[in-house]
Design a protein around this motif. Structure first.
Motif, PDB file in Angstrom:
ATOM      1  N   ILE A 101       0.870  -1.179   0.000  1.00 33.68           N
ATOM      2  CA  ILE A 101       0.000   0.000   0.000  1.00 33.68           C
ATOM      3  C   ILE A 101       0.904   1.225   0.000  1.00 33.68           C
ATOM      4  CG2 ILE A 101      -1.723   1.342   1.253  1.00 33.68           C
ATOM      5  CD1 ILE A 101      -2.710  -1.322   2.476  1.00 33.68           C
ATOM      6  N   PRO A 128      -0.133  -7.694  -5.192  1.00 35.95           N
ATOM      7  CA  PRO A 128      -0.963  -6.496  -5.351  1.00 35.95           C
ATOM      8  C   PRO A 128      -0.256  -5.237  -4.849  1.00 35.95           C
ATOM      9  CG  PRO A 128      -2.153  -8.229  -4.160  1.00 35.95           C
ATOM     10  CD  PRO A 128      -0.744  -8.692  -4.301  1.00 35.95           C
ATOM     11  N   ILE A 130      -1.302  -1.156  -4.191  1.00 36.00           N
ATOM     12  CA  ILE A 130      -2.443  -0.246  -4.083  1.00 36.00           C
ATOM     13  C   ILE A 130      -1.956   1.144  -3.724  1.00 36.00           C
ATOM     14  CG2 ILE A 130      -4.597   0.223  -2.855  1.00 36.00           C
ATOM     15  CD1 ILE A 130      -4.492  -2.889  -2.163  1.00 36.00           C
ATOM     16  N   PHE A 132      -3.010   4.341  -2.098  1.00 34.71           N
ATOM     17  CA  PHE A 132      -4.035   4.860  -1.187  1.00 34.71           C
ATOM     18  C   PHE A 132      -4.091   6.372  -1.404  1.00 34.71           C
ATOM     19  CE2 PHE A 132      -5.382   4.995   3.597  1.00 34.71           C
ATOM     20  CZ  PHE A 132      -6.683   5.311   3.214  1.00 34.71           C
ATOM     21  N   GLU A 159      -2.872  -3.102 -15.976  1.00 32.74           N
ATOM     22  CA  GLU A 159      -3.001  -2.736 -14.567  1.00 32.74           C
ATOM     23  C   GLU A 159      -1.849  -3.321 -13.763  1.00 32.74           C
ATOM     24  OE1 GLU A 159      -5.814  -3.750 -10.908  1.00 32.74           O
ATOM     25  OE2 GLU A 159      -6.887  -2.878 -12.604  1.00 32.74           O
ATOM     26  N   PHE A 161      -0.947  -1.488 -10.888  1.00 28.87           N
ATOM     27  CA  PHE A 161      -1.334  -1.109  -9.535  1.00 28.87           C
ATOM     28  C   PHE A 161      -2.794  -0.673  -9.547  1.00 28.87           C
ATOM     29  CE2 PHE A 161       0.515   2.643 -11.502  1.00 28.87           C
ATOM     30  CZ  PHE A 161      -0.399   3.643 -11.223  1.00 28.87           C
ATOM     31  N   HIS A 162      -3.375  -0.668  -8.366  1.00 30.14           N
ATOM     32  CA  HIS A 162      -4.781  -0.296  -8.188  1.00 30.14           C
ATOM     33  C   HIS A 162      -4.839   1.001  -7.386  1.00 30.14           C
ATOM     34  CE1 HIS A 162      -9.076  -0.976  -7.651  1.00 30.14           C
ATOM     35  NE2 HIS A 162      -8.918  -0.659  -6.376  1.00 30.14           N
ATOM     36  N   ALA A 164      -7.009   3.250  -4.756  1.00 29.56           N
ATOM     37  CA  ALA A 164      -8.091   3.179  -3.762  1.00 29.56           C
ATOM     38  C   ALA A 164      -8.195   4.529  -3.067  1.00 29.56           C
ATOM     39  CB  ALA A 164      -7.821   2.078  -2.751  1.00 29.56           C
ATOM     40  N   GLU A 169     -12.084   0.275  -0.023  1.00 26.67           N
ATOM     41  CA  GLU A 169     -11.639  -0.078  -1.373  1.00 26.67           C
ATOM     42  C   GLU A 169     -10.346  -0.890  -1.334  1.00 26.67           C
ATOM     43  OE1 GLU A 169     -11.528   3.085  -4.360  1.00 26.67           O
ATOM     44  OE2 GLU A 169     -13.060   4.141  -3.200  1.00 26.67           O
ATOM     45  N   ILE A 170      -9.457  -0.572  -0.402  1.00 27.78           N
ATOM     46  CA  ILE A 170      -8.205  -1.333  -0.270  1.00 27.78           C
ATOM     47  C   ILE A 170      -8.514  -2.792   0.019  1.00 27.78           C
ATOM     48  CG2 ILE A 170      -6.186  -1.716   1.222  1.00 27.78           C
ATOM     49  CD1 ILE A 170      -6.047   1.369   1.548  1.00 27.78           C
ATOM     50  N   TYR A 173     -10.274  -4.803  -2.720  1.00 25.80           N
ATOM     51  CA  TYR A 173      -9.318  -5.208  -3.764  1.00 25.80           C
ATOM     52  C   TYR A 173      -8.451  -6.388  -3.312  1.00 25.80           C
ATOM     53  CZ  TYR A 173      -5.671  -4.993  -7.298  1.00 25.80           C
ATOM     54  OH  TYR A 173      -4.785  -5.309  -8.298  1.00 25.80           O
TER      55      TYR A 173
END
Length: 175
Positions: A101, A128, A130, A132, A159, A161-162, A164, A169-170, A173
């Protein structure tokens, strides 16, 4: 799951950011995960660690001993791994973490973020990642990354990274 948090150790951060980091730490602990972080006791790192520890969670701090000259280290970690260099620290983040994160931070956080996404792009891991994006902190950086892709500076847009905007949302995912 071991969740690595990248984020600033600065003492000058606005309270809305550190409050979000504290709540993230609470949720990490309540969901039975372990925090992996740079071992700092201030800023985003310290706030998240306090949330973990206040909820009887586990944490692994990773830092060179000399970093204590710049920021205090967290004394409540379940485990602390001392390393010699920042590269060794980042390698241990990758080794001990199942997900990453990226919370608001400065140059060090950006260094960690770009290295971890580069390693994913180069297929050195498939964990993953993310961002933030508390209070749209990373919007300008994300716009720059989009522009880099539009202008052909990034290979195939996929994709890596995601993004959030909330703690829910974190964890949605990560499920």
């Amino acid at each position: 799951m071991n969740i690595c948090l990248y984020g600033s150790g600065s003492r000058k951060i606005d309270k809305n950011y550190t409050d979000a980091a504290y709540e993230l730490g609470c949720q990490i602990a309540e969901r039975g995960h372990t925090l992996v972080f740079g071992g700092g006791d201030t800023g985003m790192m310290g706030a998240c660690a306090k949330g973990v520890h206040d909820n009887n969670g586990s944490s692994i701090g990773i830092a060179p001993k000399w970093i204590n000259d710049f920021e205090p280290l967290c004394e409540r970690c379940s485990e602390f791994i001392y390393v010699d260099t920042m590269d060794e620290r980042k390698n241990n983040f990758l080794k001990y973490s199942d997900a990453f994160i990226i919370s608001p931070g400065g140059i060090g956080t950006l260094d960690e973020f770009f290295e971890i996404i580069t390693l994913k792009k180069l297929k050195r891991h498939d964990k993953p990642i993310i961002v933030f994006n508390i209070d749209n902190f990373y919007d300008k950086m994300l716009e720059m990354i989009d522009e880099m892709a539009e202008k052909g500076f990034l290979y195939k847009q996929e994709e890596i990274f995601h993004i959030a905007n909330s703690i829910d949302e974190i964890f949605d995912y990560l499920r």
